[in-house]
Design a protein around this motif. Structure first.
Motif, PDB file in Angstrom:
ATOM      1  N   UNK A 151      82.592 -74.400  -1.117  1.00 16.94           N
ATOM      2  CA  UNK A 151      83.871 -74.868  -0.595  1.00 16.94           C
ATOM      3  C   UNK A 151      84.084 -76.343  -0.899  1.00 16.94           C
ATOM      4  N   UNK A 152      83.064 -77.166  -0.686  1.00 14.00           N
ATOM      5  CA  UNK A 152      83.181 -78.596  -0.964  1.00 14.00           C
ATOM      6  C   UNK A 152      83.424 -78.854  -2.449  1.00 14.00           C
ATOM      7  N   UNK A 153      82.711 -78.153  -3.311  1.00 14.51           N
ATOM      8  CA  UNK A 153      82.884 -78.338  -4.750  1.00 14.51           C
ATOM      9  C   UNK A 153      84.271 -77.897  -5.196  1.00 14.51           C
ATOM     10  N   UNK A 154      84.740 -76.786  -4.674  1.00 15.69           N
ATOM     11  CA  UNK A 154      86.061 -76.287  -5.030  1.00 15.69           C
ATOM     12  C   UNK A 154      87.141 -77.272  -4.589  1.00 15.69           C
ATOM     13  N   UNK A 155      87.014 -77.791  -3.381  1.00 11.36           N
ATOM     14  CA  UNK A 155      87.981 -78.769  -2.868  1.00 11.36           C
ATOM     15  C   UNK A 155      87.923 -80.056  -3.689  1.00 11.36           C
ATOM     16  N   UNK A 156      86.722 -80.492  -4.028  1.00  7.71           N
ATOM     17  CA  UNK A 156      86.570 -81.707  -4.841  1.00  7.71           C
ATOM     18  C   UNK A 156      87.253 -81.529  -6.195  1.00  7.71           C
ATOM     19  N   UNK A 157      87.057 -80.391  -6.815  1.00  5.66           N
ATOM     20  CA  UNK A 157      87.666 -80.119  -8.105  1.00  5.66           C
ATOM     21  C   UNK A 157      89.182 -80.071  -7.991  1.00  5.66           C
ATOM     22  N   UNK A 215      76.060 -64.863  -9.358  1.00  2.00           N
ATOM     23  CA  UNK A 215      76.191 -65.296  -7.964  1.00  2.00           C
ATOM     24  C   UNK A 215      75.207 -66.417  -7.662  1.00  2.00           C
ATOM     25  N   UNK A 216      73.997 -66.305  -8.172  1.00  2.00           N
ATOM     26  CA  UNK A 216      73.002 -67.360  -7.967  1.00  2.00           C
ATOM     27  C   UNK A 216      73.516 -68.684  -8.523  1.00  2.00           C
ATOM     28  N   UNK A 217      74.132 -68.655  -9.704  1.00  2.00           N
ATOM     29  CA  UNK A 217      74.695 -69.870 -10.288  1.00  2.00           C
ATOM     30  C   UNK A 217      75.815 -70.424  -9.412  1.00  2.00           C
ATOM     31  N   UNK A 218      76.664 -69.548  -8.920  1.00  2.00           N
ATOM     32  CA  UNK A 218      77.801 -69.969  -8.102  1.00  2.00           C
ATOM     33  C   UNK A 218      77.334 -70.595  -6.790  1.00  2.00           C
ATOM     34  N   UNK A 219      76.255 -70.075  -6.197  1.00  2.00           N
ATOM     35  CA  UNK A 219      75.805 -70.593  -4.899  1.00  2.00           C
ATOM     36  C   UNK A 219      75.276 -72.019  -4.981  1.00  2.00           C
ATOM     37  N   UNK A 279      85.906 -67.621  -1.525  1.00  2.00           N
ATOM     38  CA  UNK A 279      86.393 -66.243  -1.470  1.00  2.00           C
ATOM     39  C   UNK A 279      85.928 -65.423  -2.658  1.00  2.00           C
ATOM     40  N   UNK A 280      85.954 -66.010  -3.841  1.00  2.00           N
ATOM     41  CA  UNK A 280      85.461 -65.307  -5.017  1.00  2.00           C
ATOM     42  C   UNK A 280      83.962 -65.047  -4.877  1.00  2.00           C
ATOM     43  N   UNK A 288      79.728 -59.381  -1.847  1.00  2.00           N
ATOM     44  CA  UNK A 288      79.985 -58.073  -1.236  1.00  2.00           C
ATOM     45  C   UNK A 288      79.826 -56.956  -2.260  1.00  2.00           C
ATOM     46  N   UNK A 289      80.266 -57.199  -3.489  1.00  2.00           N
ATOM     47  CA  UNK A 289      80.116 -56.191  -4.543  1.00  2.00           C
ATOM     48  C   UNK A 289      78.637 -55.927  -4.816  1.00  2.00           C
ATOM     49  N   UNK A 290      77.853 -56.993  -4.875  1.00  2.00           N
ATOM     50  CA  UNK A 290      76.414 -56.845  -5.114  1.00  2.00           C
ATOM     51  C   UNK A 290      75.765 -56.094  -3.960  1.00  2.00           C
ATOM     52  N   UNK A 291      76.078 -56.518  -2.738  1.00  2.00           N
ATOM     53  CA  UNK A 291      75.484 -55.875  -1.559  1.00  2.00           C
ATOM     54  C   UNK A 291      75.905 -54.418  -1.449  1.00  2.00           C
ATOM     55  N   UNK A 292      77.123 -54.099  -1.909  1.00  2.00           N
ATOM     56  CA  UNK A 292      77.636 -52.739  -1.824  1.00  2.00           C
ATOM     57  C   UNK A 292      77.202 -51.835  -2.967  1.00  2.00           C
ATOM     58  N   UNK A 293      76.464 -52.392  -3.919  1.00  2.00           N
ATOM     59  CA  UNK A 293      75.964 -51.581  -5.018  1.00  2.00           C
ATOM     60  C   UNK A 293      76.953 -51.350  -6.149  1.00  2.00           C
ATOM     61  N   UNK A 294      78.031 -52.135  -6.193  1.00  2.00           N
ATOM     62  CA  UNK A 294      79.011 -51.981  -7.268  1.00  2.00           C
ATOM     63  C   UNK A 294      78.377 -52.345  -8.607  1.00  2.00           C
ATOM     64  N   UNK A 295      78.708 -51.587  -9.626  1.00  2.00           N
ATOM     65  CA  UNK A 295      78.199 -51.858 -10.977  1.00  2.00           C
ATOM     66  C   UNK A 295      79.373 -51.772 -11.945  1.00  2.00           C
ATOM     67  N   UNK A 296      79.784 -52.923 -12.488  1.00  2.00           N
ATOM     68  CA  UNK A 296      80.906 -52.897 -13.435  1.00  2.00           C
ATOM     69  C   UNK A 296      80.449 -52.467 -14.822  1.00  2.00           C
ATOM     70  N   UNK A 297      81.413 -52.088 -15.662  1.00  2.00           N
ATOM     71  CA  UNK A 297      81.107 -51.908 -17.074  1.00  2.00           C
ATOM     72  C   UNK A 297      80.965 -53.305 -17.669  1.00  2.00           C
ATOM     73  N   UNK A 298      79.825 -53.605 -18.219  1.00  2.00           N
ATOM     74  CA  UNK A 298      79.578 -54.903 -18.821  1.00  2.00           C
ATOM     75  C   UNK A 298      79.489 -54.712 -20.327  1.00  2.00           C
ATOM     76  N   UNK A 299      80.503 -55.190 -21.009  1.00  2.00           N
ATOM     77  CA  UNK A 299      80.571 -54.998 -22.465  1.00  2.00           C
ATOM     78  C   UNK A 299      79.678 -56.005 -23.182  1.00  2.00           C
ATOM     79  N   UNK A 300      79.235 -55.631 -24.359  1.00  2.00           N
ATOM     80  CA  UNK A 300      78.326 -56.460 -25.151  1.00  2.00           C
ATOM     81  C   UNK A 300      79.001 -57.735 -25.662  1.00  2.00           C
TER      82      UNK A 300
END
Length: 138
Positions: free
Chosen positions: A33-39, A102-106, A115-116, A122-134
């Motif tokens: 939050x602080x970094x986002x506000x600073x930016x 997420x680790x980078x973002x934290x 919020x992002x 939440x997606x990670x905790x919920x087990x969501x798996x996106x299609x990750x293209x090469x």
């Protein structure tokens, strides 16, 4: 969240599930939050690469980040980066990529909103798996 993410934990989680290797804490949300506000404030008073300027070859071109008609620089940048092509990676690789991001973002240095970060957590905790293209963006 600790400043380190165990590679063994990341691999185990990505392959088999289990406790996520990264999570949002109150401290990490505060950093984000602080970094986002600073930016955001820096963008009001001067040029910020990728926010009030173009990106890459257009980095010196000022942009308007405030239009409400769907043409904002941030929205155009997101749309241009929200694409992928080619074959997709397996689910374990996609899960690992999400956790690493997420680790980078934290760290609080990305400038994204809390919020992002919360949505990704939440997606990670919920087990969501996106299609990750090469090729393209994560």
């Amino acid at each position: 969240m600790s400043d380190r993410m165990s590679l063994d934990h990341l691999i185990s989680w990505a392959m088999q599930g289990g406790p996520a290797p990264v999570e949002l804490t109150d401290a990490s949300v505060e950093r984000i939050t602080l970094a986002s506000e600073h930016l955001r404030m820096a963008g009001r008073s001067g040029a910020v690469y990728g926010l009030t300027t173009g990106v890459g070859a257009l980095r010196t071109v000022p942009t308007d980040i405030t239009p409400s008609d769907g043409t904002s620089h941030a929205l155009r940048l997101w749309r241009s980066h929200a694409t992928g092509f080619g074959g997709t990676y397996d689910d374990a690789t996609a899960r690992a990529a999400m956790a690493i991001r997420l680790h980078q973002i934290t760290s609080g240095r990305s400038g994204v909103s809390a919020g992002l970060a919360s949505s990704l957590g939440a997606a990670i905790a919920g087990g969501a798996v996106p299609d990750l293209h090469r090729f393209g963006s994560i």
